[in-house]
Design a protein around this motif. Structure first.
Motif, PDB file in Angstrom:
ATOM      1  N   VAL A  80       0.926  -1.262   0.052  1.00  0.00           N
ATOM      2  CA  VAL A  80      -0.006  -0.090  -0.031  1.00  0.00           C
ATOM      3  C   VAL A  80       0.923   1.300   0.098  1.00  0.00           C
ATOM      4  O   VAL A  80       0.338   2.419  -0.040  1.00  0.00           O
ATOM      5  CB  VAL A  80      -1.016   0.079   1.119  1.00  0.00           C
ATOM      6  N   LYS A  81       1.962   1.195   0.209  1.00  0.00           N
ATOM      7  CA  LYS A  81       3.112   2.400   0.513  1.00  0.00           C
ATOM      8  C   LYS A  81       2.876   3.156  -0.708  1.00  0.00           C
ATOM      9  O   LYS A  81       2.701   4.462  -0.816  1.00  0.00           O
ATOM     10  CB  LYS A  81       4.287   1.835   0.739  1.00  0.00           C
ATOM     11  N   GLY A  82       3.215   2.522  -1.974  1.00  0.00           N
ATOM     12  CA  GLY A  82       3.391   3.254  -3.298  1.00  0.00           C
ATOM     13  C   GLY A  82       1.959   4.011  -3.722  1.00  0.00           C
ATOM     14  O   GLY A  82       1.992   5.259  -3.789  1.00  0.00           O
ATOM     15  N   PRO A  83       1.089   3.207  -3.685  1.00  0.00           N
ATOM     16  CA  PRO A  83      -0.265   3.846  -4.009  1.00  0.00           C
ATOM     17  C   PRO A  83      -0.635   4.985  -2.970  1.00  0.00           C
ATOM     18  O   PRO A  83      -1.167   5.823  -3.614  1.00  0.00           O
ATOM     19  CB  PRO A  83      -1.244   2.574  -4.084  1.00  0.00           C
ATOM     20  N   ALA A  84      -0.463   4.715  -1.811  1.00  0.00           N
ATOM     21  CA  ALA A  84      -0.786   5.842  -0.744  1.00  0.00           C
ATOM     22  C   ALA A  84       0.187   6.997  -0.910  1.00  0.00           C
ATOM     23  O   ALA A  84      -0.571   8.295  -0.964  1.00  0.00           O
ATOM     24  CB  ALA A  84      -0.749   5.178   0.495  1.00  0.00           C
ATOM     25  N   ARG A  85       1.291   7.033  -1.410  1.00  0.00           N
ATOM     26  CA  ARG A  85       2.125   8.367  -1.730  1.00  0.00           C
ATOM     27  C   ARG A  85       1.551   8.986  -2.994  1.00  0.00           C
ATOM     28  O   ARG A  85       1.405  10.109  -3.168  1.00  0.00           O
ATOM     29  CB  ARG A  85       3.651   7.927  -1.857  1.00  0.00           C
ATOM     30  N   TYR A  86       1.045   8.233  -4.007  1.00  0.00           N
ATOM     31  CA  TYR A  86       0.765   8.792  -5.342  1.00  0.00           C
ATOM     32  C   TYR A  86      -0.431   9.223  -5.455  1.00  0.00           C
ATOM     33  O   TYR A  86      -0.719  10.428  -5.947  1.00  0.00           O
ATOM     34  CB  TYR A  86       0.871   7.512  -6.410  1.00  0.00           C
ATOM     35  N   PHE A  87      -1.385   8.444  -4.783  1.00  0.00           N
ATOM     36  CA  PHE A  87      -2.816   9.216  -4.750  1.00  0.00           C
ATOM     37  C   PHE A  87      -3.195   9.864  -3.498  1.00  0.00           C
ATOM     38  O   PHE A  87      -4.341  10.329  -3.257  1.00  0.00           O
ATOM     39  CB  PHE A  87      -3.838   7.890  -4.700  1.00  0.00           C
ATOM     40  N   GLY A  88      -2.254  10.383  -2.614  1.00  0.00           N
ATOM     41  CA  GLY A  88      -2.655  11.130  -1.518  1.00  0.00           C
ATOM     42  C   GLY A  88      -3.042  10.554  -0.231  1.00  0.00           C
ATOM     43  O   GLY A  88      -3.911  11.154   0.373  1.00  0.00           O
ATOM     44  N   GLY A  89      -2.855   9.374  -0.083  1.00  0.00           N
ATOM     45  CA  GLY A  89      -3.264   8.659   1.162  1.00  0.00           C
ATOM     46  C   GLY A  89      -3.892   7.303   1.026  1.00  0.00           C
ATOM     47  O   GLY A  89      -4.124   6.811  -0.372  1.00  0.00           O
ATOM     48  N   GLU A  90      -4.100   6.316   1.928  1.00  0.00           N
ATOM     49  CA  GLU A  90      -4.390   4.907   1.504  1.00  0.00           C
ATOM     50  C   GLU A  90      -6.086   5.099   1.281  1.00  0.00           C
ATOM     51  O   GLU A  90      -6.292   4.142   0.481  1.00  0.00           O
ATOM     52  CB  GLU A  90      -4.212   4.189   3.150  1.00  0.00           C
ATOM     53  N   GLU A  91      -6.731   5.702   1.843  1.00  0.00           N
ATOM     54  CA  GLU A  91      -8.168   5.716   1.619  1.00  0.00           C
ATOM     55  C   GLU A  91      -8.457   6.342   0.286  1.00  0.00           C
ATOM     56  O   GLU A  91      -9.175   5.757  -0.500  1.00  0.00           O
ATOM     57  CB  GLU A  91      -9.032   6.626   2.505  1.00  0.00           C
ATOM     58  N   SER A  92      -7.726   7.277  -0.226  1.00  0.00           N
ATOM     59  CA  SER A  92      -7.821   7.865  -1.569  1.00  0.00           C
ATOM     60  C   SER A  92      -7.449   6.800  -2.491  1.00  0.00           C
ATOM     61  O   SER A  92      -7.960   6.723  -3.562  1.00  0.00           O
ATOM     62  CB  SER A  92      -6.799   9.195  -1.668  1.00  0.00           C
ATOM     63  N   ALA A  93      -6.209   5.879  -2.330  1.00  0.00           N
ATOM     64  CA  ALA A  93      -5.853   4.984  -3.092  1.00  0.00           C
ATOM     65  C   ALA A  93      -6.930   3.909  -3.397  1.00  0.00           C
ATOM     66  O   ALA A  93      -7.037   3.417  -4.360  1.00  0.00           O
ATOM     67  CB  ALA A  93      -4.485   4.517  -2.731  1.00  0.00           C
ATOM     68  N   ALA A  94      -7.468   3.485  -2.039  1.00  0.00           N
ATOM     69  CA  ALA A  94      -8.472   2.321  -2.277  1.00  0.00           C
ATOM     70  C   ALA A  94      -9.645   2.799  -3.170  1.00  0.00           C
ATOM     71  O   ALA A  94     -10.198   1.997  -3.997  1.00  0.00           O
ATOM     72  CB  ALA A  94      -8.857   2.013  -0.873  1.00  0.00           C
ATOM     73  N   GLU A  95     -10.025   4.085  -2.791  1.00  0.00           N
ATOM     74  CA  GLU A  95     -11.348   4.603  -3.710  1.00  0.00           C
ATOM     75  C   GLU A  95     -10.766   4.637  -5.180  1.00  0.00           C
ATOM     76  O   GLU A  95     -11.846   4.412  -5.895  1.00  0.00           O
ATOM     77  CB  GLU A  95     -11.820   5.931  -3.186  1.00  0.00           C
ATOM     78  N   ARG A  96      -9.699   5.296  -5.353  1.00  0.00           N
ATOM     79  CA  ARG A  96      -9.251   5.384  -6.780  1.00  0.00           C
ATOM     80  C   ARG A  96      -9.542   3.920  -7.626  1.00  0.00           C
ATOM     81  O   ARG A  96      -9.864   3.956  -8.737  1.00  0.00           O
ATOM     82  CB  ARG A  96      -7.986   5.880  -7.057  1.00  0.00           C
ATOM     83  N   LEU A  97      -8.763   2.854  -6.889  1.00  0.00           N
ATOM     84  CA  LEU A  97      -8.831   1.326  -7.510  1.00  0.00           C
ATOM     85  C   LEU A  97     -10.205   0.999  -7.677  1.00  0.00           C
ATOM     86  O   LEU A  97     -10.533   0.588  -8.785  1.00  0.00           O
ATOM     87  CB  LEU A  97      -8.054   0.518  -6.628  1.00  0.00           C
ATOM     88  N   VAL A  98     -11.300   1.031  -6.623  1.00  0.00           N
ATOM     89  CA  VAL A  98     -12.403   0.888  -6.655  1.00  0.00           C
ATOM     90  C   VAL A  98     -13.079   1.386  -7.986  1.00  0.00           C
ATOM     91  O   VAL A  98     -13.832   0.772  -8.569  1.00  0.00           O
ATOM     92  CB  VAL A  98     -13.146   0.984  -5.337  1.00  0.00           C
TER      93      VAL A  98
END
Length: 547
Positions: A114-132
């Motif tokens: 999760v570290k890479g997507p969280a940095r790129y999308f501005g947070g863990e929740e944001s990364a999860a929402e973007r992928l969904v």
């Protein structure tokens, strides 16, 4: 922005789970909508069902006849792992368009750091929402994200659509029921461990994790220690992994290039044998496999499969075949190769000691014949799919059909119900030698030609004198029984109000009788035959034969 911090024993994971994926894959290829009640069956049992089917009372593990009885309009599909993997390839491509390093745990379940997507999308929740959102927009498939420390905690978080704060996996897991250990792969948790822990008074994951690890290992064995680590929020295997030697990668130049899945699968079988021979020489086994393919026009596919259990050559070849099937047979506008595959490669990204694959002394002494049979079964599975070879396992239960469970060849032979438990109402020995696919209707008549029934006290209204089935009538020369069974009678005693899902299953009352029929001179067989007859729903059914 939620920080994403990793520790050696608690790597931060992002998991995407697609609920009821076998049904979703069947719907994509069958062209029916999400509101149609549908179920996927393996060995005549429900593997997965749609939400509308669950609303009608269909549940996993239910027999086909019972499922169709509760939902007559149920759309039935056979389990097809190749179809699941082929359709899931579109989901993987959608996720890989945003995040590299995706690991396919199984069709329907993805994992990634999760570290890479969280940095790129501005947070863990944001990364999860973007992928969904990406999966739903491109594929039209619903998926749930889960983020936690450790893979097991992330999977359970995904099943609840939750994000667990860093360092909070143990607290998140603690109140969950001990039955959640069943989410671990079958080879990683003993079939009777959950039941044993429950009988010992350990009903939650937190209660199990509180036990000292040394005591768990001494009392329950090494397999239980894996489950104990998972319950504590740790990685299911220790983080100490060996770096695979760079020369372990195996590649094959395909000349001429292949465009058909069966031809590529044959080359994959040869590559898998070569890879595992190299691993065996070094005393290693692969737990994380990268599959690579390149076409004549330079198009490349690389996919990583995360495997909780060390792979065998047959399992490796199966994953390559499923992956290439999804790539070469892309559908609905998804990009597909414009030329045949010219280079195929296998890369062990993660290896462990081969002790996990070593047989004990008793298994190793069973002889070469067993080994040849096992290789033959594995080959059939490689050609026809994992469900092509099934092994019966005898367990507990009152009904003969409930006692037999079919498992895939190579999987743990674990009964569905504990055979040692008392089962009041179980039929006495011997058991029927023939069990039909589905019961057949029969008529049981007394000496006057009137139907034989049962009283409220489960007594026969008259002695059986003649049995009529399929237009043929035979005289009864002997009979035994009845053996009544009243299941879930307590449901009728519940107060009126909101019931739990388990309480919504209606009660069932049946009575069994064994009858011996006189020889039928007009038939092809002149011998006596004995039948197992069951009275249910105001009529008789044939459930088995004794020959």
């Amino acid at each position: 922005m939620t920080p994403a911090t990793d520790t050696p024993d608690r790597p931060r994971r992002l998991v995407l789970w697609c609920p009821d994926w076998p049904v979703v894959a069947a719907a994509q290829e069958g062209g029916f909508g999400p509101l149609v009640p549908a179920a996927v069956f393996a060995a005549n049992r429900v593997v997965a069902c749609s939400a509308t089917a669950r609303e009608a009372g269909v549940r996993r593990g239910m027999r086909r006849r019972e499922a169709q009885g509760r939902c007559p309009e149920l759309l039935v599909h056979e389990h097809d792992p190749a179809r699941d993997a082929r359709c899931f390839e579109r989901v993987v491509l959608a996720v890989e368009a945003l995040v590299p390093g995706v690991e396919v745990v199984r069709p329907g379940l993805l994992a990634m750091p999760v570290k890479g997507p969280a940095r790129y999308f501005g947070g863990e929740e944001s990364a999860a929402e973007r992928l969904v959102d990406e999966v739903e927009a491109r594929i039209g498939v619903e998926c749930l994200p889960g983020i936690a420390d450790g893979f097991f905690a992330a999977v359970l978080a995904a099943r609840r659509g939750a994000v667990v704060e860093p360092g909070g996996s143990a607290e998140f897991l603690a109140p969950l029921g001990i039955e959640e250990l069943d989410q671990l792969p079958a080879h990683e948790v003993d079939g009777g461990l959950v039941d044993l822990l429950r009988r010992l008074g350990i009903g939650t994951l937190g209660g199990f994790a509180a036990l000292p690890a040394a005591d768990v290992l001494t009392r329950f064995g090494a397999v239980a220690l894996v489950a104990h680590r998972a319950a504590a929020g740790l990685e299911e295997r220790p983080a100490l992994r060996r770096e695979p030697p760079p020369d372990l990668a195996v590649t094959e130049q395909l000349d001429p290039p292949v465009e058909r899945v069966d031809a590529a699968a044959f080359a994959a079988k040869v590559l898998a044998d070569r890879l595992h021979a190299e691993l065996a020489e070094r005393g290693l086994a692969c737990t994380r496999l990268a599959i690579s393919a390149r076409t004549e026009n330079g198009e490349e596919l690389r996919r990583v499969w995360r495997c909780a259990d060390p792979l065998t050559p047959a399992a490796t070849a199966d994953r390559v075949r499923w992956q290439l099937d999804g790539w070469l047979n892309s559908r609905r506008g998804e990009p597909r190769p414009t030329a045949g595959i010219s280079v195929l490669g296998l890369f062990p990204d993660e290896v462990v000691g081969a002790g996990a694959l070593q047989l004990d002394l008793l298994d190793a002494a069973t002889g070469e014949a067993d080994a040849r049979a096992g290789r033959a079964f594995a080959r059939v599975q490689g050609m026809l799919g994992p469900d092509a070879v099934l092994t019966p396992v005898l367990g507990g239960g009152r009904d003969q059909r409930d006692r037999v469970r079919f498992v895939r060849w190579g999987d743990e032979r674990r009964p569905a119900l504990e055979p040692e438990h008392p089962w009041p109402g179980r039929l006495p020995a011997p058991s029927p030698s023939v069990l039909p696919e589905s019961p057949w209707p029969v008529d049981v008549l007394d000496a006057e030609g009137a139907p034989v029934g049962f009283t409220e006290r489960h007594r026969l209204t008259a002695a059986p004198h003649r049995v009529v089935a399929g237009g043929r009538s035979r005289e009864v020369t002997g009979w035994a029984g009845p053996w009544p069974v009243a299941e879930r009678w307590w449901v009728e005693l519940l107060a009126v109000g909101e019931l739990t899902p388990a309480s919504q299953v209606p009660p069932r009352s049946v009575a069994r009788v064994q009858v011996v029929l006189a020889p039928d001179a007009a038939g092809p067989e002149a011998d006596e035959v004995a039948l197992l007859l069951v009275h249910e729903g105001e009529r008789w059914w044939g459930h088995g034969a004794y020959r």
